[in-house]
Design an enzyme around this catalytic site. Structure first.
Site, PDB file in Angstrom:
ATOM      1  N   ASP A  43      15.504   9.043 -10.889  1.00  0.00           N
ATOM      2  CA  ASP A  43      14.286   9.847 -11.191  1.00  0.00           C
ATOM      3  C   ASP A  43      14.159  11.019  -9.895  1.00  0.00           C
ATOM      4  O   ASP A  43      14.121  10.767  -8.854  1.00  0.00           O
ATOM      5  CB  ASP A  43      13.072   9.034 -11.021  1.00  0.00           C
ATOM      6  N   GLN A  59      15.317   9.251  -6.497  1.00  0.00           N
ATOM      7  CA  GLN A  59      15.865   8.013  -6.453  1.00  0.00           C
ATOM      8  C   GLN A  59      17.414   8.090  -6.007  1.00  0.00           C
ATOM      9  O   GLN A  59      18.203   8.819  -6.621  1.00  0.00           O
ATOM     10  CB  GLN A  59      15.797   7.102  -7.747  1.00  0.00           C
TER      11      GLN A  59
HETATM   12  C1  FRU Z   1      13.023   4.686 -13.991  1.00  0.00           C
HETATM   13  C2  FRU Z   1      13.069   3.628 -13.035  1.00  0.00           C
HETATM   14  C3  FRU Z   1      11.590   3.529 -12.394  1.00  0.00           C
HETATM   15  C4  FRU Z   1      11.814   2.862 -11.152  1.00  0.00           C
HETATM   16  C5  FRU Z   1      13.168   3.602 -10.643  1.00  0.00           C
HETATM   17  C6  FRU Z   1      13.979   2.755  -9.719  1.00  0.00           C
HETATM   18  O1  FRU Z   1      14.147   5.206 -14.011  1.00  0.00           O
HETATM   19  O2  FRU Z   1      13.566   2.434 -13.597  1.00  0.00           O
HETATM   20  O3  FRU Z   1      10.485   2.822 -13.215  1.00  0.00           O
HETATM   21  O4  FRU Z   1      10.907   3.264 -10.302  1.00  0.00           O
HETATM   22  O5  FRU Z   1      13.755   3.892 -11.846  1.00  0.00           O
HETATM   23  O6  FRU Z   1      15.189   3.538  -9.390  1.00  0.00           O
END
Ligand code: FRU
Length: 466
Positions: A43, A59
């Site tokens: 994300d 992420q």
């Molecule tokens: C969405 C998600 C979010 C979480 C993140 C972890 O892709 O699952 O809900 O915060 O990725 O990487």
């Protein structure tokens, strides 16, 4: 700085320096999309602009090309197309975020960045980690220079959320509105319904739950990565719902909001944001002092039965979409179009004569005005085919090497397809139909610069000078 942070600050640049050369040698390395230097990306987080610099966090799993513990990677740009790596912004280094600095957003005030994110914690024991055994905490990291963190605190633990929820409560999106601060959080209830919690604050630190947004009938078991924003006075709630029936394993889209989301309101019909294979967890932000709302999505799909073996072999995986401008069509639909900064990079137009094969640049921007049925083949292994009779457009892979396991995705348009735009990077295609009324995003793996062949379509291809 604690000892774990001290060592992670050394380790991440070390794994990056060990893997960067190999990743950069990948012919499918993207040229103008955000991608991780090494390892894994999902994300977009904390999107914002300070001065003339755009900041995007993501992420980031630097240690594991298939995921691993999440950090916040950091890139900056002046033009939304050329992104420069900065050191990791958030490490999972505190008791309240030790199993991952999960997704969140940025609030910018007086040049200071307030980064709200989810601290993921897994307690040791024999737990399902849904109803028990997990902490999903709302955390705040403050940065005055947009590069270093001055403080990191935990603002809310699971005990601070309303009753009736599982441990899955995450992905704070924070914004200022009418003199107050608001936060939306995605949640999964104990009876497996997705919903969004709305919190209010006057000081950015203390938050009260003021409302819960959901559908009258259950719509999936979990809503991830909520976003709440207005376009031309119409409010929209964007979510990535899990457990709904759609073409992909998880959905991603938005509801128009009728009424005041701080009190009485209802959610209108859900619209899918993208009809391709790879689109999830988008986040929007306002572009500085303009009223332009931009959105970036993850060009991936969690838990999909297809993947990106071609880039995994080079030690990296996933990228973001192009930043897209969001506008309202006046009827409850969001239009998504590439930022105009891309158009400024177009080289001299090359005609793609109907029926003829033509090699194009690795990075290209194709436009056409279809008059009825058409098809467009990419490197003989992927076809976009439109049938006017049922206004359906399908994207179908016929070559395993190009697909990474992807098969076919379709969209039925509300109106006949009369405008087509395809933006290609080394390993992605973003297809915009009818001026952004429908979009299909996908990764693809052509052997080199692709060859295009159009049928019943006069297209113009611009090489992109990036
Ligand atoms: C969405 C998600 C979010 C979480 C993140 C972890 O892709 O699952 O809900 O915060 O990725 O990487």
């Amino acid at each position: 700085m604690n000892a774990l942070q001290r060592d992670l600050k050394k380790l991440v640049p070390l794994v990056e320096s060990l893997g960067a050369e190999k990743a950069a040698a990948d012919p499918h390395r993207q040229r103008f999309h955000i991608q991780p230097m090494v390892g894994w990306l999902n994300d977009p987080n904390g999107l914002c602009k300070i001065g003339d610099t755009y900041h995007a966090f993501f992420q980031y799993g630097p240690f594991d090309v298939t995921g691993g513990v999440k950090h916040w990677g950091h890139v900056v740009s002046r033009d939304l197309l050329h992104w420069e790596y900065r050191p990791v912004m958030l490490y999972p280094d505190e008791p309240f975020d030790c199993h991952g600095a999960y997704s969140g957003s940025a609030l910018v005030e007086d040049g200071t960045m307030y980064l709200y994110y989810t601290g993921n914690v897994k307690f040791p024991g024999d737990y399902d980690y849904i109803r028990q055994g997990r902490g999903h905490n709302v955390c705040l990291a403050v940065s005055r220079d947009g590069e270093h963190i001055d403080s990191k605190t935990c603002l809310m633990y699971n005990k601070d959320y309303p009753a009736g929820l599982t441990c899955h409560v995450r992905d704070p999106k924070v914004f200022a509105y009418e003199g107050r601060y608001y936060m939306v959080l995605g949640a999964r209830t104990v009876d497996d319904r997705g919903e969004v919690l709305v919190f209010e604050s006057t000081d950015r630190l203390h938050w009260s739950h003021i409302n819960t947004l959901t559908t009258p009938e259950p719509f999936g078991y979990m809503w991830e990565c909520p976003d709440l924003f207005a376009l031309d006075g119409q409010w929209f709630l964007a979510v990535s719902p899990q457990g709904i029936k759609c073409q992909n394993i998880y959905g991603c889209g938005y509801f128009p909001v009728c009424g005041d989301w701080r009190g009485d309101c209802t959610l209108g019909e859900f619209h899918h944001a993208d009809f391709g294979f790879d689109y999830y967890a988008p986040q929007s932000f306002v572009d500085g002092d303009t009223d332009r709302r931009l959105q970036i999505g993850w060009m991936g799909m969690p838990d999909a039965d297809y993947g990106n073996p071609a880039t995994v072999a080079y030690g990296w995986q996933h990228c973001m979409t192009l930043p897209r401008v969001l506008t309202h069509d006046g009827q409850g639909h969001i239009l998504q179009n590439p930022v105009p900064e891309l158009t400024a990079c177009r080289g001299a137009a090359v005609a793609l004569p109907d029926g003829a094969e033509q090699a194009v640049d690795v990075c290209f921007d194709l436009t056409a005005a279809p008059a009825g049925d058409f098809s467009l083949a990419f490197d003989g292994g992927l076809t976009l085919a439109y049938a006017d009779a049922d206004r359906t457009c399908c994207l179908t892979f016929t070559d395993d090497a190009m697909s990474g396991g992807r098969t076919s995705r379709c969209v039925k348009l509300d109106a006949p397809c009369r405008r087509l735009r395809v933006v290609g990077d080394a390993s992605s295609l973003e297809i915009f139909l009818n001026d952004g009324a429908a979009v299909l995003s996908t990764r693809y793996y052509p052997a080199g610069a692709p060859t295009l062949r159009a049928a019943n379509l006069d297209a113009v291809v611009y090489p992109l000078n990036l």
